[in-house]
Design an enzyme around this catalytic site. Structure first.
Site, short mmCIF file in Angstrom:
data_model
loop_
_atom_site.label_atom_id
_atom_site.label_comp_id
_atom_site.label_asym_id
_atom_site.label_seq_id
_atom_site.Cartn_x
_atom_site.Cartn_y
_atom_site.Cartn_z
N GLU A 83 1.04 -1.11 0.18
CA GLU A 83 -0.05 -0.22 0.47
C GLU A 83 0.39 1.20 -0.29
OE1 GLU A 83 -3.46 1.79 2.66
OE2 GLU A 83 -1.30 0.95 4.18
N LYS A 184 -10.69 0.20 -1.43
CA LYS A 184 -10.57 0.11 0.16
C LYS A 184 -11.62 0.22 1.50
CE LYS A 184 -7.55 1.19 4.70
NZ LYS A 184 -5.45 1.34 4.76
N CYS A 217 -4.82 -3.72 3.76
CA CYS A 217 -4.21 -3.30 5.83
C CYS A 217 -4.93 -3.22 6.58
CB CYS A 217 -3.38 -1.40 5.33
SG CYS A 217 -2.76 -1.33 6.46
#
Length: 520
Positions: A83, A184, A217
């Site tokens: 990321e 995300k 993440c």
């Protein structure tokens, strides 16, 4: 996403090893992750023109292309980059605008940017990534800043600047075609980006390993998409770009990566950013049985990790072919490969869980201390062996342990927490943790420490209300381990046991997420 905790990991440590040796799979593929030391924009809050933004991004893309070439020379079939690896982080909504590119939906558009560079305007980053995948004949997973135009007059949620800005993962096939796009969902103080209005469960298929799911993440701590991919879609292989800041004793990057892979029974290809000054490091190629991983809190160079991985997609195995993943049901626990669990001796001792008595029959002290910003209830280990039981709310944790007399010089405590975590994210936890305290006073229990000399055999269990439990064992020097045994006992308690570790124990944790209570 960047986990910005104030206490940063400082020790310079490296670890790359096979945690548990698995039987050679009949069906396997070669995967790689690259931990990238990103070249940052020195003034991320100042708006750049498109040309200057591309000049900066191309510096990082040069490194990614070099590493993809190295991976291809080793037979890698899929590579994952971190990321924020292309543009960095700490942007505002306005200052990241010049890095944004519109990423078409691969479900609606078939496109190879490398072969058709003029089909969509302002897609230089997508074109470069596509050509890297195409030139090296591998699947490529990268993270970038994406945009999606919208009309505020017809879309009530459309931002006033007329576009959604997404933290976006893109996946390219080995011929350079764009095959997956994921926005995300669980942002972490990312002012530059919007969260998608609806949950996305994004997958893509490969000819060598079948289906993979995509997440980024902070997503790893939430039901959607992480657990939803596994339980709702049956995905057993995940690609995971991340920019994770470590915090001991429970959530360093390699800890949570290893625990999720083991607990969920999945392959996790985790690529983290390298930023020593922010305590960001920790990547790996994880399967339910083994891991090739790396942790270096002070290093200044990137790291390419390559591993041979068993195929876990049942659809790829064929009828009548044994699938190594079929023996690992998600969130069920299991016996360590090559062991029946009986050598740990817990059943032979005839011990029973009860409160550990001190001298003259006194109960051990109970105290509270802050761990990971939560108020844990704890009790210290006393003596060379014993029983401990401690509760918080309806969660009770139990520990059997034995250790050498010399290891009593280091203070350990059994801790329990049940409740809503509300700092740097809101989510409901149930945690049983055996931790080494940073000092000799109770207040140091829960502080960060990464080393220990104490060899401790243990069995840890709790009456968790959730089935989503992630067992983790961390040894001295950031060495990862897995239990000899884990699972539900006949009494319904979830347990794990480990005996015979060759490194000092830093943390043993049963980390449970109660997703349905996050709204509380």
């Amino acid at each position: 996403m960047r986990l910005r905790w104030p206490v940063l990991l400082r020790a310079a440590l490296c670890a790359t090893l096979l945690v548990v040796r698995a039987a050679e799979p009949r069906y396997s593929y070669v995967a790689a992750v690259y931990e990238h030391r990103v070249e940052l924009n020195p003034n991320p809050r100042e708006t750049l023109g498109r040309r200057a933004a591309l000049e900066h991004a191309q510096k990082n893309l040069d490194v990614l292309e070099e590493q993809a070439g190295r991976a291809a020379q080793q037979g890698v079939q899929i590579i994952v980059f971190p990321e924020d690896a292309i543009q960095g982080f700490n942007f505002t909504r306005a200052s990241i605008a010049s890095y944004l590119e519109t990423v078409p939906d691969p479900g609606l558009v078939t496109w190879c940017p490398c072969a058709e560079p003029t089909r969509f305007p302002d897609t230089e980053i997508l074109q470069r990534l596509s050509c890297i995948a195409r030139r090296n004949r591998l699947y490529l997973v990268a993270n970038m800043a994406g945009r999606q135009p919208c009309d505020p007059t017809t879309d009530a949620h459309c931002p006033s600047d007329g576009r959604y800005q997404f933290n976006t993962d893109v996946v390219f096939s080995d011929d350079g075609a764009l095959v997956a796009r994921y926005h995300k969902q669980n942002l972490y103080f990312e002012a530059a980006f919007d969260a998608p209005r609806a949950a996305e469960l994004v997958t893509f298929s490969t000819p060598f390993a079948g289906r993979f799911g995509v997440l980024t993440c902070f997503d790893l701590l939430f039901r959607a998409p992480a657990v939803a991919l596994v339980e709702e879609l049956g995905v057993r292989q995940l690609v995971y770009p991340t920019a994770w800041m470590n915090q001991l004793p429970l959530l360093s990057a390699v800890q949570i990566q290893r625990s999720f892979s083991y607990g969920a029974g999945v392959t996790l290809l985790a690529a983290n950013i390298r930023a020593a000054d922010l305590g960001m490091t920790g990547s790996g190629v994880y399967t339910p049985w083994h891991a090739v991983y790396h942790h270096d809190a002070a290093g200044e160079t990137g790291r390419l990790l390559v591993g041979t991985v068993p195929v876990l997609d049942p659809a790829m195995m064929g009828e009548g072919v044994e699938n190594p993943g079929s023996a690992v049901a998600p969130f069920s626990g299991r016996v360590r490969q090559g062991s029946d669990g009986s050598h740990d001796g817990w059943h032979a001792t005839g011990w029973h869980f009860k409160s550990q008595g001190g001298s003259c029959g006194q109960e051990p002290p109970v105290f509270t201390s802050t761990m990971m910003y939560d108020n844990f209830t704890l009790s210290p280990l006393q003596g060379v062996r014993g029983n401990l039981s401690i509760c918080h709310g309806t969660l009770c944790c139990h520990l059997l342990f034995r250790r050498s007399a010399a290891s009593q010089e280091e203070l350990y405590a059994l801790g329990v927490f049940q409740g809503l975590h509300v700092v740097h994210g809101v989510y409901f936890l149930e945690v049983c943790a055996l931790v080494r305290c940073a000092g000799t006073d109770f207040a140091s229990c829960g502080e960060e420490i990464d080393h220990s000399r104490s060899l401790i055999d243990f069995r840890l269990e709790g009456n968790f209300s959730s089935r989503h439990i992630f067992p983790g064992i961390l040894g001295s020097g950031m060495v990862l381990d897995v239990p000899d045994e884990s699972g539900r006992g006949t009494d319904g308690q979830f347990y794990m046991s480990r005996a015979g570790m060759t490194t000092g124990l830093v943390t043993a944790v049963l980390y449970s997420r109660v997703y349905e209570k996050d709204g509380e």
